[in-house]
Design an enzyme around this catalytic site. Structure first.
Site, short mmCIF file in Angstrom:
data_model
loop_
_atom_site.label_atom_id
_atom_site.label_comp_id
_atom_site.label_asym_id
_atom_site.label_seq_id
_atom_site.Cartn_x
_atom_site.Cartn_y
_atom_site.Cartn_z
CD GLU A 261 -2.20 5.24 5.09
OE1 GLU A 261 -2.67 5.75 4.04
OE2 GLU A 261 -2.24 5.82 6.18
CE1 TYR B 293 -4.23 -1.79 5.42
CE2 TYR B 293 -3.20 0.28 4.78
CZ TYR B 293 -3.77 -0.94 4.44
OH TYR B 293 -3.88 -1.30 3.11
CB SER C 222 -0.88 0.00 1.26
OG SER C 222 -1.44 1.26 1.47
#
Ligand code: NAP
Ligand code: GDD
Length: 343
Positions: free
Chosen positions: A137, A158, A135
């Site tokens: 992220e 996460y 990801s």
């Protein structure tokens, strides 16, 4: 011709459903794992399951990323050529509320899968390829644009879990010569996006406000910027990553970044509304730490995979609003509202 077999974890999710359709169309035997729930979560893959006049086009198995035995058992049973690991607790805000669970599923779950594949490959002497859903992220506070060489600076439980998974994939590739690769995907959306991610929350609200089913929309930080693409384009990139002669990691993105505010304007304008008349900001929807700006540099994927995005963010917003207008019309006719849960 030998038919390839693919196993998809997270097949009931947004990406899993598009990937399953793609692989079925390419002639794969497709298997998916589903976790046990009190009601089945199979709406997104309903068209691939058995119907009144048609057989199922994919096979489902019960397993869970938190249960190593179940993963080993499914891999032995399915004997896959390719495993796509899309399963995760994928919501960033929820990962602050459930950090330990998120790390167990989204991080340690990948280690369990790697071990299951390594053991299976060792005793069968077969190659099993693994795609890991990494990801953007993971880049967190790293300055944009972000590429494969940008240092990860994760900003949530996460993202920390995804960074852990990323490096385990690299580690198994280097230690055991496994074909294992990371797709570092920037945000991608679709009409099948979960309703508590911001784009879908916005397009659902625009449609429902248009039809008089709701009047206000509460959001958090409107200044964050994301590089949004279409999930249908991105699953094609996953497959191409797995067909590359050597296992490598790739950034998949559009290279265009806009703010939540900009996306609001695109979606509400398409519904014929002015978002400023309907949106409230709610401090409870802010995150303890924010990722301010993601913008992907996908030149490696373009050069090595011949992949580039086909859908602009404006087209994406229109596609999602149109789909949510149909859903809202159905709600207006039946009085049944779907997808309600915590923000
Ligand atoms: P999603 O819609 O939230 O789907 C997640 C899937 O994982 C669902 O099928 C879910 O099953 C399953 N799952 C959750 N916990 C599990 C467990 N313990 N064991 C087995 N399965 C479990 O996510 P998505 O948007 O399709 O994303 C797919 C993957 O890409 C995720 O790993 C996500 O973190 C990653 N990713 C997504 C994006 C994006 O913008 N969409 C960007 C980068 C990376 P249920 O249906 O039962 O909940
Ligand atoms: N969900 C949500 N709800 N986000 C909001 C809201 C709201 O009410 N208001 C503002 N936002 C902001 C968030 O603070 C964030 O900056 C941005 O909208 C996007 O939030 P999400 O749509 O929840 O996505 P995300 O970027 O946090 O995470 C998604 O993309 C990642 C890739 O970068 C998820 O799909 C992750 O699984 C994925 O890895």
């Amino acid at each position: 011709m030998n038919q390839k077999t693919a196993l998809i974890t997270g097949v009931t999710g947004q990406d899993g459903s598009y990937l399953a359709e793609l692989l079925v169309a390419k002639g794969y035997a497709v298997h998916g794992i589903v976790r046990r729930s009190s009601v089945p979560h199979t709406e997104r893959i309903a068209a691939l399951l058995a119907g009144r006049d048609r057989p199922a086009r994919i096979t489902l198995h019960h397993a869970d990323l938190s249960d190593a035995n179940s993963l080993r058992h499914v891999i032995d049973q399915v004997a896959p050529d390719e495993v796509y690991n899309l399963a995760a607790q994928s919501h960033v805000r929820v990962s602050f509320d459930q950090p330990e669970y998120t790390v167990d599923v989204t991080g340690t779950g990948v280690l369990r899968l790697l071990e299951a594949i390594r053991n299976y490959a060792a005793h069968t002497r077969r190659e099993v390829r693994l795609y890991q859903a990494g990801s953007s992220e993971m880049f967190g506070s790293a300055a944009p644009p972000q590429s494969e060489t940008t240092r990860f600076q994760p900003r949530s439980p996460y993202a920390c879990a995804k960074v852990y998974a990323h490096y385990q994939v690299v580690n198994y590739r280097e230690s055991y010569g496994m074909y294992a690769c990371n797709g570092i995907l920037f945000n991608h959306e679709s009409p099948r996006r979960g309703e508590n991610f911001v784009t879908r929350k916005i397009t659902r609200a625009a449609a429902r406000i248009k039809l008089g089913l709701q009047s206000r929309l509460a959001l958090g930080n409107l200044d964050a910027r994301r590089d949004w693409g279409y999930a249908g384009d991105y699953v094609e990139a996953m497959w191409r990553i797995m067909q590359h002669p050597t296992p490598q990691d790739f950034v998949i993105a559009t290279g265009i970044t806009i703010s939540i505010r900009d996306f609001l304007a695109l979606a509400f304008e398409h519904a014929g509304l002015d978002w400023r008349a309907h949106v409230d900001t709610d401090a409870r929807l802010y995150r303890p730490a924010e990722v301010d700006e993601l913008q992907g540099d996908y030149r490696k994927a373009a050069a090595e995979l011949g992949w580039s995005p086909r859908t602009s963010v404006a087209e994406l917003a229109r596609m999602m609003v149109d789909s949510d207008l149909r859903l809202a019309q159905h709600e207006a006719a039946t009085g049944v509202v779907s997808g309600q849960g915590p923000e």
